[in-house]
Scaffold this active site. Structure first.
Site, PDB file in Angstrom:
ATOM      1  CB  CYS A 172      -0.943   0.000   1.206  1.00 15.01           C
ATOM      2  SG  CYS A 172      -2.002  -1.452   1.268  1.00 15.01           S
ATOM      3  CG  HIS A 217      -2.063   3.568   5.386  1.00 16.59           C
ATOM      4  ND1 HIS A 217      -2.047   3.575   4.010  1.00 16.59           N
ATOM      5  CD2 HIS A 217      -2.279   2.278   5.749  1.00 16.59           C
ATOM      6  CE1 HIS A 217      -2.244   2.349   3.557  1.00 16.59           C
ATOM      7  NE2 HIS A 217      -2.391   1.537   4.601  1.00 16.59           N
ATOM      8  CG  HIS A 253      -6.998   0.270   1.525  1.00 14.22           C
ATOM      9  ND1 HIS A 253      -6.060   0.979   0.800  1.00 14.22           N
ATOM     10  CD2 HIS A 253      -6.286  -0.481   2.414  1.00 14.22           C
ATOM     11  CE1 HIS A 253      -4.847   0.670   1.235  1.00 14.22           C
ATOM     12  NE2 HIS A 253      -4.965  -0.206   2.220  1.00 14.22           N
TER      13      HIS A 253
END
Length: 496
Positions: free
Chosen positions: A21, A156, A192
């Site tokens: 990520c 995040h 996400h």
């Protein structure tokens, strides 16, 4: 990346990377390096996730990270997991002086990027606040600015309780001297995006800088108790971002499975400031491009069952061994992973992992300043989780009779259902991250894909970091197991 470069007529090189990520911010950092080194005048950097949705959902469900309610609620008291999304993010980067000379609009200025890895940490599924903190502090050291000058942090924050709690802890330590840092997460709006997540956060931060508005995070009206007593405040509604003595400044965090960490500092461009002030202690200039680098160890796994010695004998003795690999194994001595987890990883991961253990044996690697770069190609085995779920439907559509045996036998013939170990073992970034974890190496860790040039691209990235003084050692390798039936069928179809 190669298809895009060819379509646009860009000839300065292209490659793909995987840092989970954190991939988008890793790509931005490497693009900035090319510009600083003047080996390119314009760079495109970003990330894309268009993966099979069934594959993504089954993988995250296997590691208990998927939201059972289907709601993406970063920082919320009742957050219960992430919601996968898909998309692509790209930014166009130039040196500031060149952009101004060319009359280009300057949307924002990147001041610094910090990259790192958890190392041994707490495990692939448990983010390590210490690793996140190292990446953040490195970003501010390179940017030459105080974290207290940041006016907005795009976290995040995926909505997983464990992940959000770890990030709150690490961020609170870095910003301990801040009077009250506004924080947010674009995942409340989009879900996400996985690899592009940090890029989406960067776009949000750039727009906030340009418009002078701090945007809200949806669903943060009932915040998690982890935020109590911390210098962090989630934004529940948009607020005007007043300009102080200097330019508005924002930051973006991106942390991924496998321990990859990235933090980026970005600020608005104001013509009335004449120029971006330099850091108080500028980093040393990179050594000349041809500066010597020492190879201090190596290891090879090649041929049917060959190791370094067999490879040397084959090369020097003119006895090629082109047979497919029959087995992949590694010793149990000093192993940091449960043997069952190792058994369920992709063979690519295990093969390069075993070679890395040999190459590092007896070498004193500085753990905070050693990076891991592994070149690799596509691995068709990652599709088996989704194919296992779909094969019955596809079989029926083809009008084929079901084979004899119990219900589900056809599905089970494709492969086993995903487990936490096999889901993680199918992530491409883990070919490098598994080495970082085993050897407790905390420098940047990533996989690089550029077809047959993947290993060379990985070597080039590592060499640049060494010459620039960003790292003191690097483990660099490449891996492929290309006798799989899917590989040979693809080569046959290409006439190769």
């Amino acid at each position: 990346a190669l298809v895009a470069a060819r379509a646009l007529g860009l000839d300065a090189g292209a490659f793909a990377l995987d840092a989970a990520c954190a991939s988008a911010l890793y790509a931005v950092k490497l693009a900035c390096d090319r510009l600083h080194d003047r080996t390119a005048d314009l760079m495109l950097a970003g990330a894309v996730n268009g993966a099979d949705s069934l594959l993504v959902h089954s993988g995250f469900a296997a590691v208990s990270a998927l939201s059972p309610t289907g709601r993406s609620r970063p920082f919320h008291r009742e957050a219960d997991g992430l919601v996968p999304a898909e998309g692509a993010v790209l930014v166009t980067l130039m040196r500031l002086s060149d952009a101004l000379a060319a009359g280009r609009p300057v949307l924002a200025v990147i001041r610094g990027v910090g990259l790192g890895n958890d190392g041994r940490g707490s495990g692939f599924l448990s983010p390590d606040p210490a690793g996140q903190e190292r990446a953040m502090r490195l970003a501010y050291a390179r940017a030459g600015v105080d974290p207290a000058t940041v006016g907005l942090l795009e976290c995040h924050a995926t909505g997983t309780p464990v992940g959000d709690a770890a990030e709150i802890a690490s961020t609170a330590r870095v910003f301990a001297g801040h009077p009250g840092l506004p924080i947010g997460s674009v995942k409340s709006n989009l879900g996400h995006l996985l690899a592009p997540a940090g890029g989406a956060g960067l776009l949000k931060a750039v727009d906030a800088l340009r418009h002078g508005v701090r945007p809200p995070t949806l669903g943060a009206d009932d915040p998690t108790p982890e935020l109590r007593g911390r210098p962090l405040r989630p934004l529940t509604e948009a607020e005007e971002w007043e300009r102080g003595q200097g330019p508005r400044r924002a930051a973006v965090s991106a942390f991924g499975f496998g321990g990859t960490n990235a933090h980026l500092v970005v600020e608005e461009w104001r013509e009335d400031t004449a120029a971006v002030p330099p850091p108080p202690s500028p980093p040393p200039a990179p050594a000349p491009a041809g500066g010597p680098l020492a190879v201090v160890a190596l290891a090879v796994r090649a041929g049917r069952d060959g190791g370094t010695g067999e490879f040397t004998a084959a090369v020097l003795g003119g006895r090629p061994d082109r047979a497919p690999r029959e087995r992949v194994s590694t010793g149990l001595d000093g192993l940091r992973f449960p043997p069952v987890d190792i058994e369920e990883t992709l063979p690519q991961q295990l093969l390069v992992f075993d070679a890395a253990r040999e190459a590092a044996r007896g070498v004193d690697l500085p753990r905070d300043r050693t990076s891991v770069h592994v070149g690799m190609g596509a691995e068709p085995c990652v599709t088996l989780f989704a194919w296992r779920r779909r094969i019955g439907v596809q079989w029926a559509r083809a009008g084929l009779p079901l084979p004899p045996g119990p219900a589900g036998a056809l599905r089970d013939a494709v492969g086993d259902p995903p487990t936490p170990a096999s889901a993680l073992g199918a992530m491409p970034n883990l070919v490098a991250n598994r080495v970082s974890s085993q050897l407790d190496l905390r420098g940047p860790s990533l996989a690089v894909s550029r077809e047959e040039a993947s290993g060379t691209a990985a070597l080039r990235i590592a060499a640049r970091a060494l010459r620039a003084g960003e790292t003191d050692a690097a483990l660099v390798g490449a891996v492929d197991l290309s006798h799989d039936a899917a590989h040979t069928a693809a080569l046959d179809a290409l006439g190769r």
